[in-house]
Motif scaffolding. Structure first.
Motif, PDB file in Angstrom:
ATOM      1  N   TYR A  10       0.835  -1.193   0.000  1.00 45.24           N
ATOM      2  CA  TYR A  10       0.000   0.000   0.000  1.00 45.24           C
ATOM      3  C   TYR A  10       0.876   1.251   0.000  1.00 45.24           C
ATOM      4  O   TYR A  10       0.626   2.214  -0.731  1.00 45.24           O
ATOM      5  CB  TYR A  10      -0.900  -0.030   1.240  1.00 45.24           C
ATOM      6  CG  TYR A  10      -1.584   1.267   1.569  1.00 45.24           C
ATOM      7  CD1 TYR A  10      -0.968   2.238   2.380  1.00 45.24           C
ATOM      8  CD2 TYR A  10      -2.850   1.552   1.078  1.00 45.24           C
ATOM      9  CE1 TYR A  10      -1.589   3.429   2.667  1.00 45.24           C
ATOM     10  CE2 TYR A  10      -3.480   2.746   1.368  1.00 45.24           C
ATOM     11  CZ  TYR A  10      -2.850   3.676   2.161  1.00 45.24           C
ATOM     12  OH  TYR A  10      -3.465   4.868   2.439  1.00 45.24           O
ATOM     13  N   THR A  14       0.670   4.257  -2.872  1.00 44.05           N
ATOM     14  CA  THR A  14       0.202   5.613  -2.565  1.00 44.05           C
ATOM     15  C   THR A  14       1.322   6.626  -2.739  1.00 44.05           C
ATOM     16  O   THR A  14       1.081   7.771  -3.142  1.00 44.05           O
ATOM     17  CB  THR A  14      -0.372   5.696  -1.135  1.00 44.05           C
ATOM     18  OG1 THR A  14       0.581   5.180  -0.205  1.00 44.05           O
ATOM     19  CG2 THR A  14      -1.656   4.902  -1.031  1.00 44.05           C
ATOM     20  N   LEU A  29      -5.011   5.694  -9.493  1.00 48.55           N
ATOM     21  CA  LEU A  29      -4.749   4.727  -8.428  1.00 48.55           C
ATOM     22  C   LEU A  29      -5.977   3.836  -8.341  1.00 48.55           C
ATOM     23  O   LEU A  29      -7.093   4.329  -8.233  1.00 48.55           O
ATOM     24  CB  LEU A  29      -4.526   5.436  -7.102  1.00 48.55           C
ATOM     25  CG  LEU A  29      -4.272   4.549  -5.875  1.00 48.55           C
ATOM     26  CD1 LEU A  29      -2.919   3.859  -5.987  1.00 48.55           C
ATOM     27  CD2 LEU A  29      -4.357   5.358  -4.605  1.00 48.55           C
ATOM     28  N   MET A  30      -5.779   2.536  -8.421  1.00 48.09           N
ATOM     29  CA  MET A  30      -6.944   1.667  -8.383  1.00 48.09           C
ATOM     30  C   MET A  30      -6.669   0.374  -7.632  1.00 48.09           C
ATOM     31  O   MET A  30      -5.521   0.032  -7.374  1.00 48.09           O
ATOM     32  CB  MET A  30      -7.406   1.331  -9.802  1.00 48.09           C
ATOM     33  CG  MET A  30      -6.397   0.641 -10.672  1.00 48.09           C
ATOM     34  SD  MET A  30      -7.045   0.361 -12.340  1.00 48.09           S
ATOM     35  CE  MET A  30      -7.772  -1.251 -12.167  1.00 48.09           C
ATOM     36  N   ALA A  31      -7.744  -0.314  -7.306  1.00 47.14           N
ATOM     37  CA  ALA A  31      -7.608  -1.618  -6.674  1.00 47.14           C
ATOM     38  C   ALA A  31      -7.094  -2.607  -7.717  1.00 47.14           C
ATOM     39  O   ALA A  31      -7.490  -2.543  -8.882  1.00 47.14           O
ATOM     40  CB  ALA A  31      -8.959  -2.080  -6.141  1.00 47.14           C
ATOM     41  N   LEU A  42      -3.200  -2.460  -4.331  1.00 44.66           N
ATOM     42  CA  LEU A  42      -3.328  -1.227  -5.094  1.00 44.66           C
ATOM     43  C   LEU A  42      -2.381  -1.245  -6.269  1.00 44.66           C
ATOM     44  O   LEU A  42      -1.308  -1.853  -6.210  1.00 44.66           O
ATOM     45  CB  LEU A  42      -3.007  -0.016  -4.210  1.00 44.66           C
ATOM     46  CG  LEU A  42      -4.012   0.340  -3.126  1.00 44.66           C
ATOM     47  CD1 LEU A  42      -3.492   1.487  -2.278  1.00 44.66           C
ATOM     48  CD2 LEU A  42      -5.362   0.696  -3.723  1.00 44.66           C
ATOM     49  N   ARG A  45      -2.692   2.762 -12.831  1.00 46.69           N
ATOM     50  CA  ARG A  45      -3.113   2.492 -14.215  1.00 46.69           C
ATOM     51  C   ARG A  45      -2.730   3.694 -15.066  1.00 46.69           C
ATOM     52  O   ARG A  45      -3.056   4.838 -14.717  1.00 46.69           O
ATOM     53  CB  ARG A  45      -4.612   2.279 -14.236  1.00 46.69           C
ATOM     54  CG  ARG A  45      -5.205   1.993 -15.595  1.00 46.69           C
ATOM     55  CD  ARG A  45      -6.652   1.641 -15.393  1.00 46.69           C
ATOM     56  NE  ARG A  45      -7.381   1.501 -16.640  1.00 46.69           N
ATOM     57  CZ  ARG A  45      -8.650   1.099 -16.701  1.00 46.69           C
ATOM     58  NH1 ARG A  45      -9.305   0.803 -15.610  1.00 46.69           N
ATOM     59  NH2 ARG A  45      -9.249   1.003 -17.858  1.00 46.69           N
TER      60      ARG A  45
END
Lengths: 82, 217
Positions: A10, A14, A29-31, A42, A45
């Protein structure tokens, strides 16, 4: 088809998100999508046009990633080769 | 759900006695597994009827709806220009509607009430990251909520400077109603900066809380 850059934690994801935002690089930022992993995480993309620039920036800022893949929803992901 | 052939379609999905969104989910499973076959979904309530119909339209099926007693039969035909409507054995029916496929998203039954600008409790920093990923996932979800209400600090997400504004605008384009509490916008002094959706009031939000299938986040 976009590019997904996975991160080991994480914190790295971030940190990359913050850095790319500051550098005005378009990204999301994506799952981590289920096509890539069953484990929740995370990732970043980006459009293929900016992936090399993103990788350079990650290197400059000493941020390591854990894999780069082509991504389109519903399709098995292929590893990206520079 | 058993898949059998009927007079109306190649496959039948009988989801009577099951509440939304299960009828849409089950229909979608069958449609994904058999993309070239016609499907008849049987439901027993209007909400499911409408949602299955919308799903069919979003997938470019020719859709038609028949009422048999208290049940609704939604027939989805892939790539068809016409639908045969003369079906022996169905009496006293009315064709509720027939539509061609349109590019619309499938709206589920849920209303979401956002109460703060981060998700969960324990760490606001983590919650804000989660919120970014949550909206992105929502824009890519096959089933959308019908409405998203924003109260208290969550109204900060609908203003032009919000990091979430693009995803929320996309959701609005996809047919999701976005509405932020006017009292809350006024409290934070951001009423003039709303960039997506409408400004609503506590009456509408209260009606949603007591009358709809609501999820609070």
């Amino acid at each position: 088809m976009d590019i997904i850059i996975l991160f080991t934690s994480y914190y790295f994801a971030t940190k990359a998100d913050t850095m790319l935002t500051k550098e005005l690089v378009p990204h999301k930022l994506m799952a981590t999508p289920p096509e890539l992993s069953d484990v929740c995480g995370l990732c970043i993309r980006v459009h293929p046009n900016v992936v090399e620039m993103v990788l350079s920036l990650l290197k400059v800022h000493k941020m390591s990633h854990s894999g780069i893949f082509y991504y389109e929803k519903g399709i098995p992901c292929q590893r990206y080769e520079a | 759900m058993a898949e059998t052939k009927s007079k109306l379609a190649d496959l039948v999905v009988d989801v009577r006695g099951v509440l939304c969104p299960i009828p849409v989910i089950e229909t979608k499973k069958v449609a994904d597994a058999h993309p070239n076959q016609s499907i008849e979904t049987i439901v027993d309530n209007e909400v499911s009827r409408d949602n299955v119909k919308k799903f069919g339209e979003s997938r470019q099926y020719m859709t038609s709806v028949y009422q048999v007693g208290k049940d609704y039969h939604i027939v989805l035909v892939p790539g068809a220009n016409t639908v045969h409507v003369d079906v022996p054995g169905i009496t006293g029916d009315a064709i509720v509607g027939m539509t061609t496929g349109e590019s619309i998203y499938n709206m589920g039954c849920r209303v979401i009430l956002m109460t703060k600008d981060y998700l969960g409790e324990g760490s606001e920093e983590l919650g804000r990251t989660l919120m970014k990923t949550f909206w992105l996932c929502m824009t890519e979800s096959d089933v959308k909520p019908t409405t998203i209400y924003f109260i208290n600090s969550s109204v900060k997400m609908v203003i032009n400077d919000s990091v979430h504004i693009e995803n929320l605008k996309l959701l609005a384009e996809q047919g999701v109603e976005i509405a932020a509490c006017g009292i809350c916008l006024d409290y934070f002094g951001i009423k003039e900066q709303v960039g997506v959706g409408s400004i609503t009031n506590m009456y509408a939000i209260t009606d949603a809380i007591v009358g709809q299938d609501l999820v609070k986040l």
